[in-house]
Write a protein that holds these residues in place. Structure first.
Motif, PDB file in Angstrom:
ATOM      1  N   LEU A   7     -13.173  48.785  13.834  1.00  0.00           N
ATOM      2  CA  LEU A   7     -13.826  48.336  11.869  1.00  0.00           C
ATOM      3  C   LEU A   7     -15.192  48.965  11.915  1.00  0.00           C
ATOM      4  O   LEU A   7     -16.230  48.864  12.288  1.00  0.00           O
ATOM      5  CB  LEU A   7     -13.892  46.998  11.587  1.00  0.00           C
ATOM      6  N   PRO A   8     -15.180  50.469  11.043  1.00  0.00           N
ATOM      7  CA  PRO A   8     -16.507  50.905  10.814  1.00  0.00           C
ATOM      8  C   PRO A   8     -17.169  50.148   9.532  1.00  0.00           C
ATOM      9  O   PRO A   8     -16.676  50.475   8.255  1.00  0.00           O
ATOM     10  CB  PRO A   8     -15.762  52.473  10.442  1.00  0.00           C
ATOM     11  N   VAL A   9     -18.142  50.795  10.241  1.00  0.00           N
ATOM     12  CA  VAL A   9     -19.341  49.409   8.818  1.00  0.00           C
ATOM     13  C   VAL A   9     -20.299  51.070   8.743  1.00  0.00           C
ATOM     14  O   VAL A   9     -20.929  51.301  10.287  1.00  0.00           O
ATOM     15  CB  VAL A   9     -19.703  48.258   9.322  1.00  0.00           C
ATOM     16  N   GLU A  10     -20.983  50.937   7.635  1.00  0.00           N
ATOM     17  CA  GLU A  10     -22.405  51.518   7.256  1.00  0.00           C
ATOM     18  C   GLU A  10     -23.213  50.687   7.502  1.00  0.00           C
ATOM     19  O   GLU A  10     -23.832  49.287   6.054  1.00  0.00           O
ATOM     20  CB  GLU A  10     -22.256  52.649   6.245  1.00  0.00           C
ATOM     21  N   PRO A  23     -23.571  54.817  10.438  1.00  0.00           N
ATOM     22  CA  PRO A  23     -22.278  54.173  10.684  1.00  0.00           C
ATOM     23  C   PRO A  23     -22.750  53.660  11.979  1.00  0.00           C
ATOM     24  O   PRO A  23     -23.032  53.678  12.994  1.00  0.00           O
ATOM     25  CB  PRO A  23     -21.170  55.260  10.346  1.00  0.00           C
ATOM     26  N   VAL A  24     -21.661  51.780  11.792  1.00  0.00           N
ATOM     27  CA  VAL A  24     -21.796  51.498  13.108  1.00  0.00           C
ATOM     28  C   VAL A  24     -20.150  50.970  13.200  1.00  0.00           C
ATOM     29  O   VAL A  24     -19.330  50.828  12.376  1.00  0.00           O
ATOM     30  CB  VAL A  24     -22.317  50.320  13.218  1.00  0.00           C
ATOM     31  N   PRO A  43     -25.652  49.523  20.848  1.00  0.00           N
ATOM     32  CA  PRO A  43     -24.473  48.248  21.977  1.00  0.00           C
ATOM     33  C   PRO A  43     -24.861  47.258  21.230  1.00  0.00           C
ATOM     34  O   PRO A  43     -26.536  46.135  20.921  1.00  0.00           O
ATOM     35  CB  PRO A  43     -25.315  48.332  22.907  1.00  0.00           C
ATOM     36  N   VAL A  44     -23.362  46.457  21.025  1.00  0.00           N
ATOM     37  CA  VAL A  44     -23.947  44.898  20.571  1.00  0.00           C
ATOM     38  C   VAL A  44     -22.884  43.842  21.486  1.00  0.00           C
ATOM     39  O   VAL A  44     -21.805  44.881  21.671  1.00  0.00           O
ATOM     40  CB  VAL A  44     -23.020  45.180  18.953  1.00  0.00           C
ATOM     41  N   LEU A  45     -22.847  42.956  21.571  1.00  0.00           N
ATOM     42  CA  LEU A  45     -21.885  41.711  21.855  1.00  0.00           C
ATOM     43  C   LEU A  45     -22.443  40.453  21.344  1.00  0.00           C
ATOM     44  O   LEU A  45     -23.189  40.154  21.675  1.00  0.00           O
ATOM     45  CB  LEU A  45     -21.933  42.308  23.354  1.00  0.00           C
ATOM     46  N   ARG A  61     -25.800  42.758  12.201  1.00  0.00           N
ATOM     47  CA  ARG A  61     -26.755  41.728  12.106  1.00  0.00           C
ATOM     48  C   ARG A  61     -27.728  42.364  13.587  1.00  0.00           C
ATOM     49  O   ARG A  61     -28.800  43.218  13.766  1.00  0.00           O
ATOM     50  CB  ARG A  61     -27.415  40.476  12.410  1.00  0.00           C
ATOM     51  N   GLU A  62     -26.539  42.468  14.601  1.00  0.00           N
ATOM     52  CA  GLU A  62     -27.291  43.039  15.895  1.00  0.00           C
ATOM     53  C   GLU A  62     -26.976  44.200  15.982  1.00  0.00           C
ATOM     54  O   GLU A  62     -28.323  44.842  16.703  1.00  0.00           O
ATOM     55  CB  GLU A  62     -26.223  42.620  17.481  1.00  0.00           C
ATOM     56  N   ALA A  63     -26.664  45.266  15.445  1.00  0.00           N
ATOM     57  CA  ALA A  63     -26.774  46.390  15.116  1.00  0.00           C
ATOM     58  C   ALA A  63     -27.942  46.748  14.561  1.00  0.00           C
ATOM     59  O   ALA A  63     -28.511  47.561  14.667  1.00  0.00           O
ATOM     60  CB  ALA A  63     -25.090  46.698  14.690  1.00  0.00           C
TER      61      ALA A  63
END
Length: 76
Positions: A7-10, A23-24, A43-45, A61-63
């Protein structure tokens, strides 16, 4: 059952007085009835949560936190 959704998000990041859309590439993971978001860059988990929506919000939020740490002029 386990599966993944890309899922690409901005996300909007403020740099000085300019808003920059970053972009994330989040990947949503469904496992045993729960969801989590992950990404390599930034890096997100996240922890597993009950809904896909919660996982997306937690991942974004983590991004944002990771992008702020990597932003020029930011501490860290």
């Amino acid at each position: 059952m386990e599966f993944r959704i890309n899922l690409p998000v901005e996300v909007n990041q403020v740099e000085d007085t300019i808003v920059v859309r970053k972009p994330v590439p989040l990947q949503l993971v469904y496992q045993s009835g729960r969801w989590r978001a992950q990404s390599e860059t930034p890096p997100v988990l996240t922890d597993f949560v009950e809904s896909m929506e919660e996982a997306i919000v937690a991942g974004v939020r983590e991004a944002l936190v990771e992008l702020r740490v990597d932003a020029p002029g930011s501490p860290g």
